[in-house]
Scaffold this motif. Structure first.
Motif, PDB file in Angstrom:
ATOM      1  N   ASP A 162      44.065  53.423  37.206  1.00  0.00           N
ATOM      2  CA  ASP A 162      45.129  53.733  38.167  1.00  0.00           C
ATOM      3  C   ASP A 162      44.592  53.780  39.591  1.00  0.00           C
ATOM      4  O   ASP A 162      45.229  53.271  40.523  1.00  0.00           O
ATOM      5  N   ARG A 163      43.421  54.392  39.772  1.00  0.00           N
ATOM      6  CA  ARG A 163      42.815  54.464  41.105  1.00  0.00           C
ATOM      7  C   ARG A 163      42.481  53.042  41.580  1.00  0.00           C
ATOM      8  O   ARG A 163      42.776  52.667  42.704  1.00  0.00           O
ATOM      9  N   TYR A 164      41.882  52.246  40.693  1.00  0.00           N
ATOM     10  CA  TYR A 164      41.563  50.865  41.049  1.00  0.00           C
ATOM     11  C   TYR A 164      42.842  50.112  41.434  1.00  0.00           C
ATOM     12  O   TYR A 164      42.882  49.420  42.447  1.00  0.00           O
ATOM     13  N   ARG A 165      43.896  50.249  40.630  1.00  0.00           N
ATOM     14  CA  ARG A 165      45.155  49.536  40.877  1.00  0.00           C
ATOM     15  C   ARG A 165      45.727  49.894  42.246  1.00  0.00           C
ATOM     16  O   ARG A 165      46.132  49.010  43.008  1.00  0.00           O
ATOM     17  N   ALA A 166      45.739  51.172  42.592  1.00  0.00           N
ATOM     18  CA  ALA A 166      46.278  51.605  43.891  1.00  0.00           C
ATOM     19  C   ALA A 166      45.445  51.037  45.038  1.00  0.00           C
ATOM     20  O   ALA A 166      45.989  50.553  46.042  1.00  0.00           O
ATOM     21  N   ARG A 167      44.135  51.061  44.887  1.00  0.00           N
ATOM     22  CA  ARG A 167      43.264  50.539  45.937  1.00  0.00           C
ATOM     23  C   ARG A 167      43.390  49.021  46.047  1.00  0.00           C
ATOM     24  O   ARG A 167      43.366  48.471  47.150  1.00  0.00           O
ATOM     25  N   ALA A 168      43.507  48.348  44.909  1.00  0.00           N
ATOM     26  CA  ALA A 168      43.669  46.891  44.913  1.00  0.00           C
ATOM     27  C   ALA A 168      45.004  46.510  45.541  1.00  0.00           C
ATOM     28  O   ALA A 168      45.087  45.507  46.267  1.00  0.00           O
ATOM     29  N   ASP A 169      46.054  47.290  45.279  1.00  0.00           N
ATOM     30  CA  ASP A 169      47.355  47.038  45.913  1.00  0.00           C
ATOM     31  C   ASP A 169      47.222  47.078  47.437  1.00  0.00           C
ATOM     32  O   ASP A 169      47.727  46.203  48.147  1.00  0.00           O
ATOM     33  N   ALA A 170      46.535  48.116  47.939  1.00  0.00           N
ATOM     34  CA  ALA A 170      46.374  48.276  49.390  1.00  0.00           C
ATOM     35  C   ALA A 170      45.537  47.134  49.970  1.00  0.00           C
ATOM     36  O   ALA A 170      45.867  46.598  51.037  1.00  0.00           O
ATOM     37  N   PHE A 171      44.471  46.745  49.275  1.00  0.00           N
ATOM     38  CA  PHE A 171      43.622  45.656  49.768  1.00  0.00           C
ATOM     39  C   PHE A 171      44.387  44.337  49.745  1.00  0.00           C
ATOM     40  O   PHE A 171      44.326  43.557  50.703  1.00  0.00           O
ATOM     41  N   GLU A 172      45.136  44.095  48.682  1.00  0.00           N
ATOM     42  CA  GLU A 172      45.925  42.860  48.582  1.00  0.00           C
ATOM     43  C   GLU A 172      46.941  42.778  49.724  1.00  0.00           C
ATOM     44  O   GLU A 172      47.144  41.710  50.312  1.00  0.00           O
ATOM     45  N   LYS A 173      47.553  43.901  50.042  1.00  0.00           N
ATOM     46  CA  LYS A 173      48.524  43.925  51.141  1.00  0.00           C
ATOM     47  C   LYS A 173      47.853  43.555  52.457  1.00  0.00           C
ATOM     48  O   LYS A 173      48.419  42.815  53.268  1.00  0.00           O
ATOM     49  N   LYS A 174      46.644  44.034  52.669  1.00  0.00           N
ATOM     50  CA  LYS A 174      45.915  43.690  53.896  1.00  0.00           C
ATOM     51  C   LYS A 174      45.607  42.192  53.931  1.00  0.00           C
ATOM     52  O   LYS A 174      45.755  41.548  54.973  1.00  0.00           O
ATOM     53  N   ILE A 175      45.183  41.634  52.798  1.00  0.00           N
ATOM     54  CA  ILE A 175      44.913  40.190  52.752  1.00  0.00           C
ATOM     55  C   ILE A 175      46.187  39.421  53.091  1.00  0.00           C
ATOM     56  O   ILE A 175      46.164  38.474  53.883  1.00  0.00           O
ATOM     57  N   ALA A 176      47.299  39.825  52.500  1.00  0.00           N
ATOM     58  CA  ALA A 176      48.573  39.135  52.719  1.00  0.00           C
ATOM     59  C   ALA A 176      49.004  39.189  54.186  1.00  0.00           C
ATOM     60  O   ALA A 176      49.713  38.291  54.659  1.00  0.00           O
ATOM     61  N   ASN A 177      48.560  40.218  54.911  1.00  0.00           N
ATOM     62  CA  ASN A 177      48.949  40.377  56.315  1.00  0.00           C
ATOM     63  C   ASN A 177      47.998  39.717  57.303  1.00  0.00           C
ATOM     64  O   ASN A 177      48.222  39.807  58.520  1.00  0.00           O
ATOM     65  N   VAL A 178      46.949  39.072  56.810  1.00  0.00           N
ATOM     66  CA  VAL A 178      46.033  38.365  57.719  1.00  0.00           C
ATOM     67  C   VAL A 178      46.692  37.043  58.123  1.00  0.00           C
ATOM     68  O   VAL A 178      47.112  36.259  57.269  1.00  0.00           O
ATOM     69  N   ASP A 207      42.625  29.610  48.808  1.00  0.00           N
ATOM     70  CA  ASP A 207      43.482  30.703  49.258  1.00  0.00           C
ATOM     71  C   ASP A 207      42.882  32.059  48.883  1.00  0.00           C
ATOM     72  O   ASP A 207      42.815  32.405  47.704  1.00  0.00           O
ATOM     73  N   PRO A 208      42.441  32.849  49.875  1.00  0.00           N
ATOM     74  CA  PRO A 208      41.838  34.149  49.572  1.00  0.00           C
ATOM     75  C   PRO A 208      42.772  35.093  48.817  1.00  0.00           C
ATOM     76  O   PRO A 208      42.317  35.868  47.971  1.00  0.00           O
ATOM     77  N   LEU A 209      44.060  35.046  49.092  1.00  0.00           N
ATOM     78  CA  LEU A 209      44.996  35.927  48.397  1.00  0.00           C
ATOM     79  C   LEU A 209      45.073  35.573  46.916  1.00  0.00           C
ATOM     80  O   LEU A 209      45.008  36.453  46.051  1.00  0.00           O
ATOM     81  N   THR A 210      45.189  34.291  46.607  1.00  0.00           N
ATOM     82  CA  THR A 210      45.211  33.843  45.209  1.00  0.00           C
ATOM     83  C   THR A 210      43.918  34.248  44.504  1.00  0.00           C
ATOM     84  O   THR A 210      43.940  34.739  43.376  1.00  0.00           O
ATOM     85  N   ASP A 211      42.796  34.068  45.194  1.00  0.00           N
ATOM     86  CA  ASP A 211      41.498  34.392  44.598  1.00  0.00           C
ATOM     87  C   ASP A 211      41.366  35.884  44.339  1.00  0.00           C
ATOM     88  O   ASP A 211      40.862  36.299  43.289  1.00  0.00           O
ATOM     89  N   PHE A 212      41.815  36.714  45.289  1.00  0.00           N
ATOM     90  CA  PHE A 212      41.737  38.157  45.068  1.00  0.00           C
ATOM     91  C   PHE A 212      42.642  38.566  43.914  1.00  0.00           C
ATOM     92  O   PHE A 212      42.259  39.398  43.091  1.00  0.00           O
ATOM     93  N   ARG A 213      43.822  37.997  43.854  1.00  0.00           N
ATOM     94  CA  ARG A 213      44.729  38.347  42.754  1.00  0.00           C
ATOM     95  C   ARG A 213      44.107  38.027  41.395  1.00  0.00           C
ATOM     96  O   ARG A 213      44.256  38.786  40.440  1.00  0.00           O
ATOM     97  N   GLU A 214      43.393  36.911  41.311  1.00  0.00           N
ATOM     98  CA  GLU A 214      42.720  36.557  40.057  1.00  0.00           C
ATOM     99  C   GLU A 214      41.590  37.541  39.757  1.00  0.00           C
ATOM    100  O   GLU A 214      41.424  37.988  38.626  1.00  0.00           O
ATOM    101  N   ALA A 215      40.830  37.907  40.767  1.00  0.00           N
ATOM    102  CA  ALA A 215      39.737  38.864  40.579  1.00  0.00           C
ATOM    103  C   ALA A 215      40.276  40.211  40.100  1.00  0.00           C
ATOM    104  O   ALA A 215      39.754  40.792  39.146  1.00  0.00           O
ATOM    105  N   ARG A 216      41.313  40.696  40.737  1.00  0.00           N
ATOM    106  CA  ARG A 216      41.861  41.998  40.332  1.00  0.00           C
ATOM    107  C   ARG A 216      42.481  41.928  38.952  1.00  0.00           C
ATOM    108  O   ARG A 216      42.379  42.878  38.178  1.00  0.00           O
ATOM    109  N   ARG A 217      43.116  40.795  38.604  1.00  0.00           N
ATOM    110  CA  ARG A 217      43.674  40.648  37.260  1.00  0.00           C
ATOM    111  C   ARG A 217      42.575  40.780  36.211  1.00  0.00           C
ATOM    112  O   ARG A 217      42.723  41.497  35.215  1.00  0.00           O
TER     113      ARG A 217
END
Length: 188
Positions: free
Chosen positions: A4-20, A60-70
């Motif tokens: 759960d902690r990882y998921r919340a942190r990954a959500d926040a990091f993914e949002k930052k990537i999406a906003n670059v 695409d860094p966002l696609t790559d991060f999503r795969e890593a977090r998955r």
């Protein structure tokens, strides 16, 4: 809890990537010699280190991060989570290793990415307190190794040299200074 902690942190990091914005990927980050894109690449690479194999990459860094977090979430929600792995700090479970390394990286490198790209730099108070307690409890001889470039392998530096921050500064600023970031200067 760890997942759960990882998921919340990954959500926040993914949002930052999406906003670059596309024109910000080459902007310098607070991590010496790293651009915004290199911060994200490092985080993705560390996900692969936790899993024992590289994460496949696209353009695409966002696609790559999503795969890593998955892949990390799959591991954290499987029997593999409680398997023992060898780490520079000694044997521990995969979930503890993810929690102490890649999950914490999401917080600190999330700040780096936010700083590099002009996003909100606020770290959740619970994360600041947890990371502060963890960082300041590291024995001095191990902290010296953490601050030594290459001590854990080529190009790896866990923390930079401590940046002096006033004792009465907010805990987030003291944490950032302790791990080698300048919480004040935008041109770190």
């Amino acid at each position: 809890m760890i997942a759960d902690r990882y998921r919340a942190r990954a959500d926040a990091f993914e949002k930052k990537i999406a906003n670059v914005r596309s024109d910000q990927w080459a902007d310098p980050s607070p991590c010496a010699k790293w651009t915004a894109l290199e911060v994200v690449d490092h985080v993705i690479d560390m996900h692969g280190v936790m899993l024992g194999h590289p994460i496949p990459r696209t353009e695409d860094p966002l696609t790559d991060f999503r795969e890593a977090r998955r892949q990390v979430l799959d591991a954290l929600t499987s029997d593999r989570a409680t398997s023992e792995v060898s780490t520079p700090a000694g044997p521990m479970t995969l979930e503890d290793h993810v929690d102490q390394v890649v999950s914490d990286d999401l917080v600190l490198h999330g700040w780096d990415l936010a700083r590099a790209t002009g996003q909100d730099e606020t770290i959740p108070a619970a994360d600041v307190e947890r990371l502060w307690a963890g960082a300041t409890s590291v024995p001095a001889e191990l902290m010296e190794r953490f601050r030594t470039p290459g001590a854990f392998g080529p190009g790896i530096e866990v923390y930079g040299a401590e940046v002096p921050v006033p004792q009465d500064a907010p805990l987030q600023a003291r944490l950032l200074g302790y791990v080698g970031r300048d919480p004040v200067s935008k041109s770190s």
